[in-house]
Scaffold this active site. Sequence first.
Site, PDB file in Angstrom:
ATOM      1  N   LYS A 108      18.264  22.356   7.749  1.00 17.25           N
ATOM      2  CA  LYS A 108      17.259  24.080   7.393  1.00 17.25           C
ATOM      3  C   LYS A 108      17.092  25.098   8.319  1.00 17.25           C
ATOM      4  CE  LYS A 108      14.078  20.463   4.973  1.00 17.25           C
ATOM      5  NZ  LYS A 108      12.540  19.973   5.254  1.00 17.25           N
ATOM      6  N   PRO A 122      13.865  26.236   0.239  1.00 20.91           N
ATOM      7  CA  PRO A 122      14.411  25.783   1.140  1.00 20.91           C
ATOM      8  C   PRO A 122      14.569  24.805   1.860  1.00 20.91           C
ATOM      9  CG  PRO A 122      11.702  27.255   1.725  1.00 20.91           C
ATOM     10  CD  PRO A 122      12.856  26.726   0.073  1.00 20.91           C
ATOM     11  N   GLU A 123      15.125  23.770   0.820  1.00 16.12           N
ATOM     12  CA  GLU A 123      15.369  22.617   1.521  1.00 16.12           C
ATOM     13  C   GLU A 123      17.701  22.418   1.398  1.00 16.12           C
ATOM     14  OE1 GLU A 123      14.087  18.764  -0.176  1.00 16.12           O
ATOM     15  OE2 GLU A 123      12.184  20.696  -0.980  1.00 16.12           O
ATOM     16  N   ARG A 146       0.073  17.041   1.521  1.00 13.79           N
ATOM     17  CA  ARG A 146       0.686  17.554   0.315  1.00 13.79           C
ATOM     18  C   ARG A 146       1.322  16.953  -1.000  1.00 13.79           C
ATOM     19  NH1 ARG A 146       6.544  18.162   3.964  1.00 13.79           N
ATOM     20  NH2 ARG A 146       6.769  20.084   2.581  1.00 13.79           N
TER      21      ARG A 146
END
Length: 282
Positions: free
Chosen positions: A61, A2-3, A266
Amino acid sequence: MPELPEVETVRAGLESLITGRTVLACSVLHPRPVRRHERGVDDFQATLVGRTFATPRRRGKFMWLPFVDGDALMAHLGMSGQFRVDSPAAPLLSNTRVLVDLDDGQQLRFVDQRMFGGVWVSPGGADLPEEVRHIALDPFDPHFDAVKVAHRIALKHSGIKRVLLDQTVVSGIGNIYADETLWRERLHYDTPAASLGIRKLAATLRTARSVMAEALTQGGTSFDALYVNVNGESGYFDRTLHAYGQEGRPCDRCGAPIRRDHFMNRSSFFCPRCQPRPRRQG
DNA sequence: CTGTGGTCCTGTATGC
DNA sequence: TGCATACAGGACCACA
């Protein structure tokens, strides 16, 4: 996957497989990925039937599959979403969430382990869905202007990585490509954005663009089976990564071990020698 | 406005 | 072997 490069890989795959196809039936196997469809699961299933897909679009995205009637099927892959196009006879992958039968006998499948992603219908959303209006242009957009965005970033009182990940400033960049961009630009993730100057900021945005363009030619970055294209094929950009996921390995530029810091809940991977923390603010 | 921390989920890897 | 913990490509929201 997902980028931006991964989402664009999926979009391009769907373009050749679903454009011009009409929906014969839709079946939702798990309600969660359809949570953003305001009229509910039953309406979602019913409202797709008989619609014909135009060319899939993307900003950052977010992806949307416009219908020729002016509405659109919105899609976000979240952390683990996939689209697959398969024969309806092919066994379902675990975590298959939504099935869409097409008029050429194929089946569009939305698969999502963690279900942070989703699909829903955006009324009138074929051109620019309301759900995407707050998302900034991505570096692949023909109207993207690196200098203009650099001027905007220069007004921000925030660290450079935080800004690169802010989808309302520039879209499409996620944790992998932020770290790779910063490695190439020799920037520490917490460098105050405003301290960099317009030229450096614009250069950083252009670097983000080229890193993602390079990744796109490799089909994106796949670490495992969660991230594959519509045919189930992996991308190979992981072989080209210099920072992300490289903790402890020698920096490809200077040999110092790549470090991992916890940042923004993160991980941030960087070379402590090439990308030192700036000594002072401003 | 900036930053933090939690939330939504499932699954895998690692450590005791 | 079992059980606990950490961690994962994202977005959004409440709250200091």
